[in-house]
Design a protein around this motif. Structure first.
Motif, PDB file in Angstrom:
ATOM      1  N   ILE A 188      14.567  43.479  50.941  1.00  0.00           N
ATOM      2  CA  ILE A 188      14.284  42.909  49.694  1.00  0.00           C
ATOM      3  C   ILE A 188      15.830  43.814  48.702  1.00  0.00           C
ATOM      4  O   ILE A 188      15.913  42.645  48.150  1.00  0.00           O
ATOM      5  N   VAL A 189      16.048  45.149  49.110  1.00  0.00           N
ATOM      6  CA  VAL A 189      17.816  45.613  48.373  1.00  0.00           C
ATOM      7  C   VAL A 189      18.800  44.457  48.500  1.00  0.00           C
ATOM      8  O   VAL A 189      19.589  43.389  47.726  1.00  0.00           O
ATOM      9  N   ALA A 190      18.683  43.785  50.074  1.00  0.00           N
ATOM     10  CA  ALA A 190      19.675  43.361  50.748  1.00  0.00           C
ATOM     11  C   ALA A 190      20.016  41.590  49.626  1.00  0.00           C
ATOM     12  O   ALA A 190      20.407  40.925  49.236  1.00  0.00           O
ATOM     13  N   GLY A 191      18.533  41.058  49.723  1.00  0.00           N
ATOM     14  CA  GLY A 191      17.943  39.890  49.438  1.00  0.00           C
ATOM     15  C   GLY A 191      18.399  39.968  47.845  1.00  0.00           C
ATOM     16  O   GLY A 191      19.034  39.169  47.135  1.00  0.00           O
ATOM     17  N   PHE A 192      18.168  40.778  47.355  1.00  0.00           N
ATOM     18  CA  PHE A 192      17.866  41.282  45.709  1.00  0.00           C
ATOM     19  C   PHE A 192      19.830  41.103  45.357  1.00  0.00           C
ATOM     20  O   PHE A 192      19.764  40.750  44.268  1.00  0.00           O
ATOM     21  N   PHE A 193      20.558  41.625  45.631  1.00  0.00           N
ATOM     22  CA  PHE A 193      22.079  41.744  45.913  1.00  0.00           C
ATOM     23  C   PHE A 193      22.864  40.508  46.394  1.00  0.00           C
ATOM     24  O   PHE A 193      23.395  40.157  44.891  1.00  0.00           O
ATOM     25  N   SER A 194      22.553  39.847  46.923  1.00  0.00           N
ATOM     26  CA  SER A 194      22.526  38.306  47.603  1.00  0.00           C
ATOM     27  C   SER A 194      22.757  37.180  46.581  1.00  0.00           C
ATOM     28  O   SER A 194      23.376  36.272  45.847  1.00  0.00           O
ATOM     29  N   ASP A 195      20.890  37.810  46.384  1.00  0.00           N
ATOM     30  CA  ASP A 195      20.778  36.286  45.053  1.00  0.00           C
ATOM     31  C   ASP A 195      21.821  36.674  43.650  1.00  0.00           C
ATOM     32  O   ASP A 195      21.541  35.926  42.767  1.00  0.00           O
ATOM     33  N   ILE A 196      22.223  37.715  43.466  1.00  0.00           N
ATOM     34  CA  ILE A 196      22.706  37.592  42.139  1.00  0.00           C
ATOM     35  C   ILE A 196      23.875  37.222  41.964  1.00  0.00           C
ATOM     36  O   ILE A 196      24.203  36.488  40.926  1.00  0.00           O
ATOM     37  N   PHE A 197      24.190  36.680  43.753  1.00  0.00           N
ATOM     38  CA  PHE A 197      25.810  35.774  43.593  1.00  0.00           C
ATOM     39  C   PHE A 197      25.302  34.425  44.366  1.00  0.00           C
ATOM     40  O   PHE A 197      26.087  33.248  43.870  1.00  0.00           O
ATOM     41  N   LEU A 198      23.748  34.723  44.046  1.00  0.00           N
ATOM     42  CA  LEU A 198      23.467  32.596  44.142  1.00  0.00           C
ATOM     43  C   LEU A 198      23.077  32.127  42.762  1.00  0.00           C
ATOM     44  O   LEU A 198      22.525  33.001  42.012  1.00  0.00           O
ATOM     45  N   PRO A 199      23.245  31.103  42.749  1.00  0.00           N
ATOM     46  CA  PRO A 199      22.927  30.101  41.324  1.00  0.00           C
ATOM     47  C   PRO A 199      21.991  29.513  41.737  1.00  0.00           C
ATOM     48  O   PRO A 199      21.533  27.989  42.067  1.00  0.00           O
ATOM     49  N   SER A 200      21.025  30.437  42.501  1.00  0.00           N
ATOM     50  CA  SER A 200      19.585  29.951  42.711  1.00  0.00           C
ATOM     51  C   SER A 200      18.529  29.612  42.471  1.00  0.00           C
ATOM     52  O   SER A 200      18.970  30.980  41.573  1.00  0.00           O
ATOM     53  N   TYR A 201      17.370  29.931  42.889  1.00  0.00           N
ATOM     54  CA  TYR A 201      16.101  30.832  42.440  1.00  0.00           C
ATOM     55  C   TYR A 201      15.767  32.337  43.645  1.00  0.00           C
ATOM     56  O   TYR A 201      16.833  32.552  44.106  1.00  0.00           O
ATOM     57  N   PHE A 202      15.151  32.785  42.802  1.00  0.00           N
ATOM     58  CA  PHE A 202      15.370  34.224  42.902  1.00  0.00           C
ATOM     59  C   PHE A 202      14.315  34.640  43.901  1.00  0.00           C
ATOM     60  O   PHE A 202      13.356  33.630  43.759  1.00  0.00           O
ATOM     61  N   GLY A 203      15.030  34.968  45.157  1.00  0.00           N
ATOM     62  CA  GLY A 203      14.237  35.966  46.532  1.00  0.00           C
ATOM     63  C   GLY A 203      14.670  34.155  47.561  1.00  0.00           C
ATOM     64  O   GLY A 203      14.780  34.818  49.142  1.00  0.00           O
ATOM     65  N   ILE A 204      15.720  33.722  47.543  1.00  0.00           N
ATOM     66  CA  ILE A 204      15.910  32.532  48.696  1.00  0.00           C
ATOM     67  C   ILE A 204      17.132  33.529  49.528  1.00  0.00           C
ATOM     68  O   ILE A 204      16.825  33.328  50.960  1.00  0.00           O
ATOM     69  N   SER A 205      17.517  35.069  49.549  1.00  0.00           N
ATOM     70  CA  SER A 205      18.330  34.972  50.152  1.00  0.00           C
ATOM     71  C   SER A 205      17.482  35.856  51.506  1.00  0.00           C
ATOM     72  O   SER A 205      17.473  36.798  51.764  1.00  0.00           O
ATOM     73  N   MET A 206      16.393  36.681  50.544  1.00  0.00           N
ATOM     74  CA  MET A 206      15.533  37.559  50.881  1.00  0.00           C
ATOM     75  C   MET A 206      14.807  36.909  52.035  1.00  0.00           C
ATOM     76  O   MET A 206      15.227  37.346  53.183  1.00  0.00           O
ATOM     77  N   VAL A 207      14.460  36.048  52.012  1.00  0.00           N
ATOM     78  CA  VAL A 207      13.698  34.775  52.658  1.00  0.00           C
ATOM     79  C   VAL A 207      15.226  34.468  54.466  1.00  0.00           C
ATOM     80  O   VAL A 207      14.858  34.662  55.610  1.00  0.00           O
ATOM     81  N   ALA A 208      16.011  34.141  53.631  1.00  0.00           N
ATOM     82  CA  ALA A 208      17.493  34.112  54.623  1.00  0.00           C
ATOM     83  C   ALA A 208      17.613  34.597  55.375  1.00  0.00           C
ATOM     84  O   ALA A 208      17.812  35.293  56.572  1.00  0.00           O
TER      85      ALA A 208
END
Length: 160
Positions: A63-83
């Motif tokens: 959750i924490v790493a996905g949240f901070f990764s999602d800050i850099f992605l121009p996408s929907y929130f939560g995609i990094s958490m899934v990845a």
């Protein structure tokens, strides 16, 4: 008194610091357009050295790493958490098949596992970008980014 909450605070603080370094400091040290992904490096080091009974901690890390990764992605929130969840379960699968190896935490196991998981993370984000129509490209620069990130990951491996 139980101070287990301090661990979660420290982990969140580390991801925040690494995010700030990645966003504000490392762009001045770009090598051929590549910047190391410190968030993924920290996440992978934590999951590589996980203990067998820390499933709640891994969920928190995702959750924490996905949240901070999602800050850099121009996408929907939560995609990094899934990845990152897929990366974690893939790592668990590899460790399951390598369980006969007694010294599984050598850097010689860390480097190929990190490399494959790094490329898998980029591929998952690219697949999501196709289906969800946001801009994320797989470029040849991914290998330079991998090598650049691997340098920092090996340093983190030895520090941990």
């Amino acid at each position: 008194m139980n101070y287990s909450w301090i661990k979660y605070f420290i982990i969140t603080f580390l991801f925040l610091i690494f995010t700030l370094i990645q966003a504000n400091f490392l762009p001045y040290f770009v090598i051929m357009g590549a910047v190391p992904n410190l968030i993924f490096i920290l996440f992978f080091i934590f999951i590589f050295f996980e203990k067998t009974n820390e499933y709640y901690d891994i969920f928190f890390l995702v959750i924490v790493a996905g949240f901070f990764s999602d800050i850099f992605l121009p996408s929907y929130f939560g995609i990094s958490m899934v990845a990152l969840s897929v990366i974690y379960y893939f790592k668990k699968l590899i460790v399951y098949f390598m369980r006969e190896i007694k010294d599984k935490y050598f850097v010689f196991y860390f480097i190929p596992m990190f490399s494959f998981c790094f490329i898998l993370n980029e591929a998952i984000l690219y697949l999501f970008s196709i289906f969800l129509h946001f801009q994320f490209n797989l470029k040849p620069i991914i290998l330079i980014s991998l090598i650049y990130s691997l340098i920092f990951a090996c340093i983190g491996f030895y520090i941990y």
